[in-house]
Design a protein around this motif. Structure first.
Motif, short mmCIF file in Angstrom:
data_model
loop_
_atom_site.label_atom_id
_atom_site.label_comp_id
_atom_site.label_asym_id
_atom_site.label_seq_id
_atom_site.Cartn_x
_atom_site.Cartn_y
_atom_site.Cartn_z
N CYS A 83 0.84 -1.20 0.00
CA CYS A 83 0.00 0.00 0.00
C CYS A 83 0.87 1.25 0.00
CB CYS A 83 -0.86 0.04 1.26
SG CYS A 83 -2.46 -0.69 1.03
N HIS A 84 0.52 2.18 -0.88
CA HIS A 84 1.21 3.47 -0.94
C HIS A 84 0.14 4.54 -0.71
CE1 HIS A 84 4.19 6.36 -1.98
NE2 HIS A 84 3.67 6.69 -3.14
N GLY A 85 0.18 5.19 0.46
CA GLY A 85 -0.89 6.08 0.86
C GLY A 85 -0.85 7.45 0.21
N MET A 162 9.04 5.84 4.07
CA MET A 162 8.72 7.15 3.52
C MET A 162 9.39 7.31 2.16
SD MET A 162 6.78 8.19 5.86
CE MET A 162 6.37 9.79 5.18
N GLU A 163 8.65 7.91 1.23
CA GLU A 163 9.13 8.07 -0.14
C GLU A 163 9.72 9.47 -0.36
OE1 GLU A 163 6.16 8.62 -3.19
OE2 GLU A 163 7.27 7.40 -4.61
N ASN A 164 10.84 9.53 -1.06
CA ASN A 164 11.38 10.82 -1.51
C ASN A 164 10.45 11.37 -2.59
OD1 ASN A 164 12.67 8.48 -3.03
ND2 ASN A 164 13.23 10.17 -4.38
N LEU A 194 12.11 4.21 -2.13
CA LEU A 194 12.86 4.97 -3.12
C LEU A 194 11.99 5.25 -4.35
CD1 LEU A 194 15.65 5.98 -4.20
CD2 LEU A 194 16.04 3.65 -5.02
N ASP A 195 12.07 6.47 -4.88
CA ASP A 195 11.43 6.77 -6.17
C ASP A 195 12.49 7.40 -7.06
OD1 ASP A 195 10.12 8.09 -8.35
OD2 ASP A 195 8.22 7.83 -7.28
N VAL A 196 12.97 6.64 -8.06
CA VAL A 196 14.07 7.15 -8.89
C VAL A 196 13.60 8.24 -9.85
CG1 VAL A 196 15.73 5.25 -8.73
CG2 VAL A 196 13.89 5.09 -10.41
N ASN A 197 12.34 8.19 -10.28
CA ASN A 197 11.84 9.25 -11.14
C ASN A 197 11.78 10.58 -10.38
OD1 ASN A 197 10.44 10.37 -13.55
ND2 ASN A 197 8.72 10.52 -12.13
N ASN A 198 11.39 10.53 -9.11
CA ASN A 198 11.33 11.76 -8.32
C ASN A 198 12.72 12.37 -8.16
OD1 ASN A 198 8.61 11.48 -8.09
ND2 ASN A 198 8.63 10.74 -5.98
N ILE A 199 13.72 11.51 -7.97
CA ILE A 199 15.09 12.05 -7.88
C ILE A 199 15.44 12.76 -9.19
CG2 ILE A 199 17.56 11.53 -7.69
CD1 ILE A 199 16.94 9.18 -5.96
N CYS A 225 10.84 0.17 -4.59
CA CYS A 225 11.17 1.34 -5.39
C CYS A 225 10.07 1.61 -6.42
CB CYS A 225 12.50 1.07 -6.08
SG CYS A 225 13.03 2.33 -7.24
N HIS A 226 9.88 2.88 -6.74
CA HIS A 226 9.00 3.29 -7.83
C HIS A 226 9.81 3.74 -9.03
CE1 HIS A 226 5.13 4.58 -5.45
NE2 HIS A 226 5.13 3.29 -5.77
N VAL A 227 9.32 3.39 -10.21
CA VAL A 227 9.86 3.99 -11.43
C VAL A 227 8.64 4.50 -12.22
CG1 VAL A 227 9.89 1.80 -12.73
CG2 VAL A 227 11.50 3.59 -13.32
N THR A 241 4.18 13.51 -13.45
CA THR A 241 2.77 13.20 -13.74
C THR A 241 2.41 11.72 -13.68
OG1 THR A 241 3.38 13.06 -16.06
CG2 THR A 241 2.49 15.16 -15.29
N HIS A 242 3.38 10.86 -13.80
CA HIS A 242 3.12 9.41 -13.96
C HIS A 242 2.21 9.17 -15.16
CE1 HIS A 242 3.53 9.14 -9.26
NE2 HIS A 242 4.64 9.53 -9.86
N GLY A 243 2.36 10.01 -16.18
CA GLY A 243 1.45 9.90 -17.31
C GLY A 243 2.15 9.63 -18.63
N LEU A 268 6.19 -0.21 -11.32
CA LEU A 268 5.88 0.81 -12.32
C LEU A 268 4.64 1.59 -11.87
CD1 LEU A 268 6.31 2.02 -15.21
CD2 LEU A 268 4.60 0.34 -15.96
N GLU A 269 4.79 2.93 -11.76
CA GLU A 269 3.65 3.80 -11.43
C GLU A 269 3.13 4.40 -12.72
OE1 GLU A 269 5.54 6.74 -8.64
OE2 GLU A 269 3.71 6.35 -7.50
N ARG A 270 1.84 4.21 -12.97
CA ARG A 270 1.24 4.86 -14.14
C ARG A 270 -0.18 5.27 -13.76
NH1 ARG A 270 2.84 5.19 -19.80
NH2 ARG A 270 1.38 6.71 -20.59
#
Ligand SMILES: [Fe+2]
Length: 305
Positions: A83-85, A162-164, A194-199, A225-227, A241-243, A268-270
């Motif tokens: 779960c990612h709130g 916690m996510e960056n 970790l979220d590499v796209n956010n970095i 991790c999220h990408v 945007t994750h779009g 993968l976040e979309r």
């Protein structure tokens, strides 16, 4: 405090490896995908075999009944979930919503959810704000946020991560983003999502080297991790945007993270412009390919060491 069995192992300083990934160090393994109502029908019928775990925002599913509630139950009975709130609002001046946390605790248990993560940001301030707001990078905010994270862990009786986050302004900044982030994780004694796209997005918008930022993160605390893809507003302005499809520099950052910290579960976040499932799955396949590639390299280097 009782917690999931992966928790205590995260704090030794040993280099992570895929062996660890398969031996219970992480809450889930492999490559994951965010589950959306848009396609739950399709994946309940025919779960794609390359998706090793699924992620949902608990706010979107707590209390859900009817057809969607039944489909969600079918999914959580058969597959691994995290779960990612969206609404914890850990940096907000408002009191923590402890009623929500109690409902969340039941939800995590009822569906055997492997872990719960949130954004290191806030989204309420006496009312709902329509975006994730940055927390001022100050010593005072470190203590404030870390206390709140510890309280959340107490209520849930488990570690959280916690996510960056991506951010577009840094009001009242007294310290570097990386120092702020690391201080919160350390003082709260929580895990790292970790979220590499956010970095990458932040590195363009705020003019720093994304690899240097990554190298300074406490990799031993990563749970997953999220990408994701993002929107190019201008050469020096990216919007998270994750779009869109994931771009090469973000894949490269993920590879650098696998090289430095070992292989960890990656999702993968979309959220927008969601393409047909077979297109989404090609990006999930890319995650799995990169994991195999760095697993093999780790084997070769440990065999020749
Ligand atoms: Fe993310």
């Amino acid at each position: 405090m009782s917690g999931p069995n992966y928790g205590p192992l995260l704090h030794n300083n040993s280099r992570l490896s895929l062996m660890n990934m398969n031996s219970g160090k992480y809450p889930v393994t492999g490559a994951g995908l965010g589950l959306r109502r848009d396609f739950i029908n399709e994946v309940v019928e025919q779960p794609p075999e390359q998706v090793d775990f699924w992620e949902v925002a608990p706010e979107n599913w707590i209390g859900m009944g009817g057809k969607y509630g039944r489909m969600f139950r079918q999914m959580t009975e058969k597959h691994d979930f995290v779960c990612h709130g969206l609404s914890l609002s850990i940096g907000s001046p408002d009191p923590l919503d402890e009623d929500f946390l109690k409902r969340l605790k039941l939800f995590l248990k009822e569906h055997n959810i492997r872990c719960y993560t949130e954004h290191l940001s806030y989204c309420s301030d006496g009312g709902h704000l329509y975006d994730l707001m940055p927390i001022p990078f100050t010593e005072e905010a470190v203590r404030y946020v870390a206390d709140r994270i510890r309280r959340v862990q107490e209520i849930l009786e488990q570690r959280i991560a916690m996510e960056n986050v991506s951010y577009y302004a840094a009001p009242g900044q007294e310290m570097e983003e990386i120092d702020f982030f690391n201080a919160v994780i350390e003082e709260a004694d929580c895990d790292l999502h970790l979220d590499v796209n956010n970095i990458y997005v932040n590195s363009i918008n705020h003019g720093y080297d994304p690899h240097e930022f990554l190298n300074r993160m406490p990799g031993e605390r990563i749970v997953y991790c999220h990408v994701a893809g993002h929107y190019v507003e201008a050469e020096d302005l990216r919007v998270d945007t994750h779009g869109a499809d994931v771009i090469d520099p973000v894949w490269q950052l993920l590879e650098a993270a696998y090289e430095k910290f070992g292989i960890f579960p990656t999702l993968l976040e979309r959220d927008f412009n969601i393409p047909p499932m077979n297109e989404l799955l090609t990006e999930v396949d890319t995650i799995a390919q990169l994991q195999r590639k760095w697993e093999e390299k780790a084997h070769v280097s440990s065999a020749t060491a």
